[in-house]
Design a protein around this motif. Structure first.
Motif, short mmCIF file in Angstrom:
data_model
loop_
_atom_site.label_atom_id
_atom_site.label_comp_id
_atom_site.label_asym_id
_atom_site.label_seq_id
_atom_site.Cartn_x
_atom_site.Cartn_y
_atom_site.Cartn_z
N THR A 252 50.37 29.95 46.20
CA THR A 252 49.64 29.28 46.61
C THR A 252 48.27 29.47 47.16
OG1 THR A 252 51.10 27.23 46.57
CG2 THR A 252 48.98 26.51 47.17
N THR A 253 48.39 30.01 48.16
CA THR A 253 47.15 30.60 48.98
C THR A 253 46.30 31.84 48.24
OG1 THR A 253 48.40 30.38 51.15
CG2 THR A 253 46.72 31.79 51.09
N VAL A 254 47.07 32.47 47.48
CA VAL A 254 46.51 33.33 46.50
C VAL A 254 45.59 32.84 45.41
CG1 VAL A 254 47.00 35.49 44.92
CG2 VAL A 254 48.05 35.21 47.11
N ASN A 255 46.38 31.81 45.16
CA ASN A 255 45.79 31.18 43.87
C ASN A 255 44.36 30.38 44.40
OD1 ASN A 255 46.16 30.24 40.98
ND2 ASN A 255 45.76 28.28 41.84
N SER A 256 44.52 29.91 45.57
CA SER A 256 43.37 29.19 46.25
C SER A 256 42.26 30.33 46.19
CB SER A 256 43.70 28.59 47.34
OG SER A 256 42.58 27.97 48.08
N LEU A 257 42.60 31.39 46.84
CA LEU A 257 41.51 32.41 47.14
C LEU A 257 41.10 33.05 45.90
CD1 LEU A 257 43.15 34.37 49.98
CD2 LEU A 257 41.08 33.12 50.32
N LEU A 258 41.83 33.25 44.80
CA LEU A 258 41.02 33.68 43.59
C LEU A 258 39.97 32.78 43.12
CD1 LEU A 258 44.37 34.85 41.81
CD2 LEU A 258 42.66 36.17 42.54
N TYR A 259 40.16 31.48 43.17
CA TYR A 259 39.28 30.56 42.65
C TYR A 259 38.24 30.13 43.91
CZ TYR A 259 42.20 30.86 38.78
OH TYR A 259 42.84 31.27 37.61
N GLY A 260 38.38 30.58 44.85
CA GLY A 260 37.39 30.46 45.96
C GLY A 260 36.11 31.05 45.56
N SER A 261 34.84 30.55 46.08
CA SER A 261 33.64 30.69 45.40
C SER A 261 33.44 32.15 45.98
CB SER A 261 32.55 29.93 46.14
OG SER A 261 32.54 29.96 47.41
N LEU A 262 33.63 32.85 47.24
CA LEU A 262 33.25 34.26 47.52
C LEU A 262 34.06 35.20 46.74
CD1 LEU A 262 31.75 35.92 49.26
CD2 LEU A 262 33.34 35.56 51.07
N LEU A 263 35.65 34.89 46.73
CA LEU A 263 36.36 35.99 46.29
C LEU A 263 36.20 36.00 44.76
CD1 LEU A 263 38.44 38.40 46.80
CD2 LEU A 263 40.14 36.53 46.43
N SER A 264 36.20 34.98 44.13
CA SER A 264 36.02 34.75 42.70
C SER A 264 34.92 35.56 42.25
CB SER A 264 36.05 33.38 42.07
OG SER A 264 34.89 32.45 42.79
N ASN A 265 33.67 35.23 42.66
CA ASN A 265 32.27 35.80 42.46
C ASN A 265 32.48 37.42 42.49
OD1 ASN A 265 30.16 34.04 41.81
ND2 ASN A 265 31.20 32.91 43.19
N TYR A 266 33.20 37.58 43.68
CA TYR A 266 33.33 39.27 43.94
C TYR A 266 33.96 40.16 43.00
CZ TYR A 266 33.65 43.25 47.18
OH TYR A 266 33.48 44.52 47.56
N VAL A 267 35.19 39.01 42.52
CA VAL A 267 36.17 39.94 41.56
C VAL A 267 35.33 39.76 40.15
CG1 VAL A 267 38.19 39.72 40.00
CG2 VAL A 267 38.09 39.26 42.55
N ALA A 268 34.43 38.88 39.69
CA ALA A 268 33.87 38.70 38.52
C ALA A 268 32.70 39.51 38.40
CB ALA A 268 33.25 37.12 38.46
N CYS A 269 31.91 39.87 39.56
CA CYS A 269 30.90 41.03 39.26
C CYS A 269 31.48 42.32 39.41
CB CYS A 269 29.99 40.69 40.75
SG CYS A 269 29.02 39.16 40.92
#
Length: 300
Positions: A252-269
């Motif tokens: 659940t924590t990992v899923n939340s971080l994956l879609y959190g604004s900072l980490l998700s944008n980092y991964v997407a970029c």
């Protein structure tokens, strides 16, 4: 020079070319040691130049001597360097000098006579060059899109302090310097400054040298975010359940971080190969389409 004594190959310049920069920048000490005029005669001419006639401060000015797709940039806050002829031939590119606004206008006239472009900036609160503004002018007026900072530790430290770096490229040579009083790779920063966190982007062995490239990250080395990113560097597509199992974390924590604004944008970029120019990605999040929320068992 110690660098040439330790590394007798041409790998440094080969790696520099591979970075695809349209300009390089060096500090005053390096320029004075390798390029500017030195000796008693040069000192006499420089003194006469700086102290002859009425003092009129330059203020903020920009002068482009010619058009070019490649530039070599120097920093000389107080106009301390005396230049000879054929400056462009020394750098194999036109020279642009960045100076403080307190330099006398007659020094700017001297640079013009040598075919040297310049940018002068008002001094900031710390009585140093407004480096951020100078970089804006380099981009706007000289068309510089990617700049290699190849100066000494003080210049590197100044760029770091202004959050103007998005990558660190280091070549480790098979030798030991060890001289007292030599600047570190990043020097002159406050003793109270917090460390900057880096992530390894790539590493390559070149004979006895190692070329390592790093990107900046806000995540501490052993943080959960960092562990997720390290996993995704090895395996670009994975579900939150797979990531959590691999790194020993709560799903659940990992899923939340994956879609959190900072980490998700980092991964997407990172996935899209978007360059965080001109500031590190975590300092200026690049707008990206939001990641579509998927079920845990779907690929991320």
């Amino acid at each position: 020079d110690m660098t040439e004594k330790i590394d007798v190959t041409n790998h440094y310049y080969e790696c520099l070319d591979k970075l695809g920069c349209d300009a390089c920048i060096e500090g005053r000490v390096t320029l004075q040691k390798h390029y500017a005029e030195t000796g008693a005669e040069a000192e006499r001419k420089h003194y006469a130049l700086m102290h002859g006639g009425e003092y009129v401060p330059a203020g903020a000015q920009v002068y482009k001597a010619k058009e070019s797709e490649k530039w070599w940039v120097g920093v000389d806050t107080r106009g301390s360097l005396y230049w000879g002829d054929d400056v462009e031939a020394q750098f194999d590119a036109p020279l642009v000098m960045i100076l403080g606004g307190m330099v006398p206008t007659r020094y700017l006239d001297f640079l013009r006579s040598k075919g040297i472009s310049y940018i002068t900036t008002p001094m900031n609160a710390e009585n140093t060059i407004d480096l951020r503004r100078a970089m804006e002018v380099l981009h706007e007026e000289f068309g510089v899109k990617r700049l290699a900072v190849v100066g000494g530790g003080r210049l590197n430290g100044s760029f770091l302090a202004e959050n103007l770096l998005d990558e660190v490229s280091m070549i480790y040579a098979a030798g030991i310097d060890g001289r007292a009083g030599m600047a570190a790779s990043f020097d002159g920063l406050s003793a109270n400054r917090q460390p900057e966190y880096l992530m390894l982007k790539s590493a390559e062995v070149l004979d006895d040298l190692i070329w390592a490239r790093y990107v900046f990250t806000p995540f501490e080395p052993n943080s959960l975010e960092r562990r997720i990113l390290n996993f995704l560097k090895k395996r670009a597509s994975a579900s939150a359940r797979e990531i959590a199992a691999a790194i020993g974390a709560d799903k659940t924590t990992v899923n939340s971080l994956l879609y959190g604004s900072l980490l998700s944008n980092y991964v997407a970029c990172e996935t899209a190969g978007v360059s965080p120019d001109p500031a590190p990605l975590w300092r200026r999040i690049i707008p990206m389409p939001p990641l579509e929320r998927v079920d845990d068992d779907d690929l991320y």
